[in-house]
Scaffold this motif. Structure first.
Motif, short mmCIF file in Angstrom:
data_model
loop_
_atom_site.label_atom_id
_atom_site.label_comp_id
_atom_site.label_asym_id
_atom_site.label_seq_id
_atom_site.Cartn_x
_atom_site.Cartn_y
_atom_site.Cartn_z
N GLY A 177 -15.01 0.69 3.37
CA GLY A 177 -14.02 -0.23 2.85
C GLY A 177 -13.65 -1.29 3.88
O GLY A 177 -14.04 -1.21 5.03
N ASP A 178 -12.91 -2.28 3.44
CA ASP A 178 -12.46 -3.36 4.31
C ASP A 178 -11.00 -3.15 4.64
O ASP A 178 -10.20 -2.93 3.73
N LEU A 179 -10.66 -3.23 5.93
CA LEU A 179 -9.27 -3.06 6.36
C LEU A 179 -8.37 -4.03 5.61
O LEU A 179 -7.28 -3.68 5.14
N GLU A 180 -8.87 -5.24 5.45
CA GLU A 180 -8.13 -6.32 4.81
C GLU A 180 -7.69 -5.97 3.38
O GLU A 180 -6.65 -6.40 2.90
N PHE A 181 -8.54 -5.19 2.69
CA PHE A 181 -8.25 -4.89 1.29
C PHE A 181 -7.53 -3.55 1.09
O PHE A 181 -7.25 -3.17 -0.04
N ALA A 182 -7.27 -2.84 2.18
CA ALA A 182 -6.58 -1.56 2.05
C ALA A 182 -5.12 -1.81 1.69
O ALA A 182 -4.50 -2.74 2.21
N GLU A 234 -1.04 -1.07 1.75
CA GLU A 234 -0.26 -0.81 2.95
C GLU A 234 0.03 0.68 3.14
O GLU A 234 0.11 1.17 4.26
N LEU A 235 0.14 1.42 2.04
CA LEU A 235 0.40 2.87 2.17
C LEU A 235 -0.79 3.57 2.82
O LEU A 235 -0.64 4.38 3.72
N THR A 236 -2.01 3.22 2.36
CA THR A 236 -3.22 3.84 2.90
C THR A 236 -3.38 3.47 4.36
O THR A 236 -3.66 4.33 5.22
N LEU A 237 -3.16 2.18 4.66
CA LEU A 237 -3.31 1.72 6.04
C LEU A 237 -2.26 2.40 6.93
O LEU A 237 -2.55 2.79 8.07
N GLY A 238 -1.05 2.55 6.40
CA GLY A 238 0.01 3.24 7.15
C GLY A 238 -0.39 4.68 7.48
O GLY A 238 -0.23 5.14 8.61
N LYS A 239 -0.95 5.37 6.46
CA LYS A 239 -1.39 6.75 6.65
C LYS A 239 -2.51 6.81 7.70
O LYS A 239 -2.58 7.73 8.51
N ALA A 240 -3.42 5.82 7.64
CA ALA A 240 -4.55 5.80 8.56
C ALA A 240 -4.06 5.61 10.00
O ALA A 240 -4.60 6.21 10.93
N LEU A 241 -3.04 4.77 10.17
CA LEU A 241 -2.46 4.53 11.50
C LEU A 241 -1.80 5.81 12.01
O LEU A 241 -2.02 6.24 13.14
N GLU A 242 -0.99 6.40 11.13
CA GLU A 242 -0.23 7.60 11.47
C GLU A 242 -1.17 8.73 11.89
O GLU A 242 -0.87 9.48 12.82
#
Lengths: 199, 199
Positions: A179-184, A186-194
């Motif tokens: 996938g593309d970070l740009e299209f993730a 915000e919840l998914t990206l937040g989980k990925a960061l966490e």
């Protein structure tokens, strides 16, 4: 002008299937009318055979054939210490396709959703607890969906199962592979960061 | 891991239906498994009933019930001097939905397509000519599709039918109602210009 009754009935019945709207039902109906009777019979036989020969596995509640155990519960080579809990039979297939899991499954047949009147007692949780009492399970993987109902179910199960001093894990949330970070979102990206990992 | 045979068969058969891919077949199969047997029986009965009771109308070759005339050919109030020629039974329904046509139909069951080996003799054109010989038809409306095969068929029929000194007309091509000029393809826009009307 109305359709002949037999066509209208077929349109109605086909239109009730999931993912098939009025246009799709019309397309299938005309397609069936253009086929010979044997083609249509093969279809209807496969549906009736499906309903008649498929039952639930009395151990994991996945689909099984001929009233016995499912193929996974029958397979002696599967790891009995690992139990993966999913919402629906289709989720078993999805995990099997990864080829990454060699344990067994338990199918809940739904998720906790108070809005729809589904509580823990409507799911196969009693059967799960009975199974865990007699079974050699060491780790339970909660593979319910990463949505509100699935998370609620996972949290409820984690609480219940930890009392049995079992190791309880949950599928990781994060960015989809490829996938593309740009299209993730915000919840998914937040989980990925966490849940970031050391490299 | 493989599906149980009965599930795999249902997936295969459902996957053969037009517009249904492997994912759609899986969705329908699991949906059927979750229903009771009566629901599945209603579906299969409607399909078998469709195949058993629907035949072709011996006059217009649209679908008819019980081996007799179709509802339109049976209807004495329809205008026998107007005959609309379409490629498929579904086109009859499309024109009926407009509520603009009170004549009768003739279904060709295809269009001339030399690439697919379909010539005039594969269509219900012989039956059309027999019908026109005995019928009180004054105007024939060619309502084949506005694509290469449909146009070829219309041109062929126009030539043939004009020899019978019939009035032969063709559905208008132009901009779809409610559409945007900007999004019209150049062929359609060209046809719309060519066929412009006085206001």
């Amino acid at each position: 002008m109305k359709y002949p009754t037999a066509i209208q009935n077929a349109l109605d019945e086909l239109g009730r299937l999931p993912g098939i709207g009025p246009k799709g039902a019309q397309r299938i109906t005309y397609w069936l009318l253009a086929r010979n009777l044997d083609d249509a019979k093969r279809l209807t036989d496969s549906i009736l055979e499906l309903k008649e020969s498929i039952s639930f596995c009395p151990v994991c509640w996945d689909f099984a054939e001929g009233g016995g155990l499912c193929r996974i519960c029958e397979d002696q080579r599967r790891d009995v210490s690992l139990l993966c809990i999913v919402e629906e039979p289709r989720d078993v297939m999805a995990i099997e396709r990864t080829g990454e899991f060699r344990g067994r499954y338990h199918v809940l047949h739904g998720s906790i959703s108070p809005m729809d009147g589904v509580g823990p007692e409507q799911l196969r949780i009693r059967e799960l607890l009975e199974r865990l009492a007699g079974d050699e399970v060491e780790e339970v993987i909660l593979a319910t969906n990463p949505n509100v109902e699935g998370e609620t179910t996972a949290i409820f199960l984690a609480k219940t199962l930890k009392q049995l001093s079992l190791k309880v894990t949950r599928l990781a949330s994060g960015l989809p592979v490829g996938g593309d970070l740009e299209f993730a979102d915000e919840l998914t990206l937040g989980k990925a960061l966490e849940a970031r990992r050391d490299m």
